[in-house]
Design an enzyme around this catalytic site. Structure first.
Site, PDB file in Angstrom:
ATOM      1  CD1 TRP A  70       0.096  -0.904   3.361  1.00 39.07           C
ATOM      2  CD2 TRP A  70       0.103   1.336   3.231  1.00 39.07           C
ATOM      3  NE1 TRP A  70       0.690  -0.420   4.493  1.00 39.07           N
ATOM      4  CE2 TRP A  70       0.713   0.948   4.449  1.00 39.07           C
ATOM      5  CE3 TRP A  70      -0.005   2.697   2.942  1.00 39.07           C
ATOM      6  CZ2 TRP A  70       1.202   1.877   5.375  1.00 39.07           C
ATOM      7  CZ3 TRP A  70       0.490   3.621   3.863  1.00 39.07           C
ATOM      8  CH2 TRP A  70       1.085   3.208   5.056  1.00 39.07           C
ATOM      9  CD  GLU A 118       8.885   1.156  10.139  1.00 41.00           C
ATOM     10  OE1 GLU A 118       8.361   2.240  10.425  1.00 41.00           O
ATOM     11  OE2 GLU A 118       8.584   0.091  10.706  1.00 41.00           O
ATOM     12  CD  GLU A 155       9.615  -2.096  13.788  1.00 43.34           C
ATOM     13  OE1 GLU A 155       9.215  -1.003  14.238  1.00 43.34           O
ATOM     14  OE2 GLU A 155       9.772  -2.297  12.583  1.00 43.34           O
ATOM     15  CB  THR A 182       5.394   0.971  16.478  1.00 45.71           C
ATOM     16  OG1 THR A 182       6.050  -0.190  15.986  1.00 45.71           O
ATOM     17  CG2 THR A 182       6.411   1.970  16.943  1.00 45.71           C
ATOM     18  CD  GLU A 193       5.418   0.091  12.719  1.00 51.14           C
ATOM     19  OE1 GLU A 193       6.476  -0.546  12.645  1.00 51.14           O
ATOM     20  OE2 GLU A 193       5.357   1.334  12.579  1.00 51.14           O
TER      21      GLU A 193
HETATM   22 FE   LIG Z   1       8.382   0.152  12.768  1.00 46.57          FE
HETATM   23 FE   LIG Z   2       6.603   2.655  11.459  1.00 46.18          FE
END
Ligand SMILES: [Fe+2]
Ligand SMILES: [Fe+2]
Length: 315
Positions: free
Chosen positions: A23, A101, A154, A157, A187
């Site tokens: 995406w 990211e 991670e 998040t 994430e």
């Molecule tokens: Fe991340």
């Molecule tokens: Fe991120």
């Protein structure tokens, strides 16, 4: 690293998506070349108007954190490895991870720019400060500590973007909800990869691995935006306010920190880890006792109720 890099190279595509199938922010946000652009922006602004003050502050803090990606990439590029091979497992992973990211900050920033509630200049100053101030996550250049940190981070998040997604949905902002939802799932993939890389290390070098885990937990896992500040403020002051907003909204709490830690203990099967030296056994005891200790501390800690007036948010 010479053991784990070939493994990474072989397995990383389980956790990454092909670039052209990912995406992109433009899939989610109004298209300025379209006739209904202004109508869509008005709709976006209408929905964004219902987000609570604290939730908007958290979203801005999350965005600034994502936008400091250059700091994270350059820090991770310093991880000690034997090959420094551009096409090796670590640097190949790092480039692909960065490319995934990079969409997070882009998407969130564009949403905030359009939503009409944000003093963009103030937010941009905070981003510039955070990039200039850098990070200190206390991993050094050691791969073990870096993978433990990233596995933790991670996951954190993933939790916080997921929570923002559900709070946005509750207040009727489906666009923001969808955006944070897709970010959260990136994430989650990244967290799995780092957990998996570290798992490999636990298999071949359990004693050093558990010593690294103990060391990171003793120092506490420091969030990447720990140096966050607002214009004219001191380093870290902005982060303290951001943390309180995150606790009050339930986006990321002390309990989440403990749950992530427990998850890593399970993931790496710490309880049944054998072949440890005496130092490793001691580290194991420390780690296994820590979640309950942290829980008792968390129960005693009160979250501030005074809402900080952020320079980022327009009155
Ligand atoms: Fe991340
Ligand atoms: Fe991120």
């Amino acid at each position: 690293m010479s053991f784990v890099e070939p493994y990474m190279l072989k397995n990383m595509y389980e956790y990454l998506k092909p670039v052209e199938e990912l995406w992109q922010p433009s899939d989610l946000l109004p298209d300025s070349s379209k006739e209904d652009f202004f109508e869509q922006v008005r709709e976006l602004q209408g929905n964004a108007g219902n987000l609570s003050y604290d939730l908007l502050a958290v979203l801005i803090g999350d965005t600034i954190t994502e936008e400091a990606l250059p700091s994270y990439e350059s820090w991770l590029a310093m991880v000690e490895d034997t090959s420094r091979n551009e096409q090796g497992g670590w640097l190949t992973w790092l480039r692909s991870w960065t490319s995934e990211e990079n969409r997070h900050g882009d998407a969130l920033n564009r949403y905030l720019y359009l939503c009409g509630r944000v003093n963009m200049r103030q937010m941009e100053i905070s981003t510039a400060h955070l990039l200039a101030d850098g990070i200190d996550v206390q991993t050094g250049r050691d791969p073990y500590r870096n993978f433990i940190y990233t596995a933790f981070q991670e996951t954190a998040t993933n939790i916080s973007h997921r929570r923002v997604a559900s709070l946005a949905k509750q207040s009727g902002d489906t666009l923001l909800s969808k955006m944070c939802g897709v970010i959260a799932s990136d994430e989650a993939r990244h967290a799995k990869a780092y957990k998996h890389f570290m798992q490999k290390i636990f298999e071949v070098d359990p004693n050093e691995a558990i010593l690294a885990f103990e060391d990171m937990m003793r120092k506490r896992i420091v969030m990447p935006a720990a140096f966050l500040r607002e214009m004219g403020g001191k380093i870290g002051e902005g982060f303290a306010h951001f943390t309180e907003s995150a606790q009050r909204t339930g986006v990321y709490t002390a309990t989440d920190y403990i749950d992530i830690f427990r998850g890593l203990i399970d993931e790496w099967k710490i309880e049944t880890l054998s072949d440890l030296k005496e130092t490793g056994e001691k580290a194991k005891d420390y780690i296994l006792a820590l979640p309950d200790r942290l829980t008792r501390v968390a129960e005693r800690t009160k979250v501030g109720t005074l809402v900080h007036q952020y320079s980022w948010i327009l009155a």
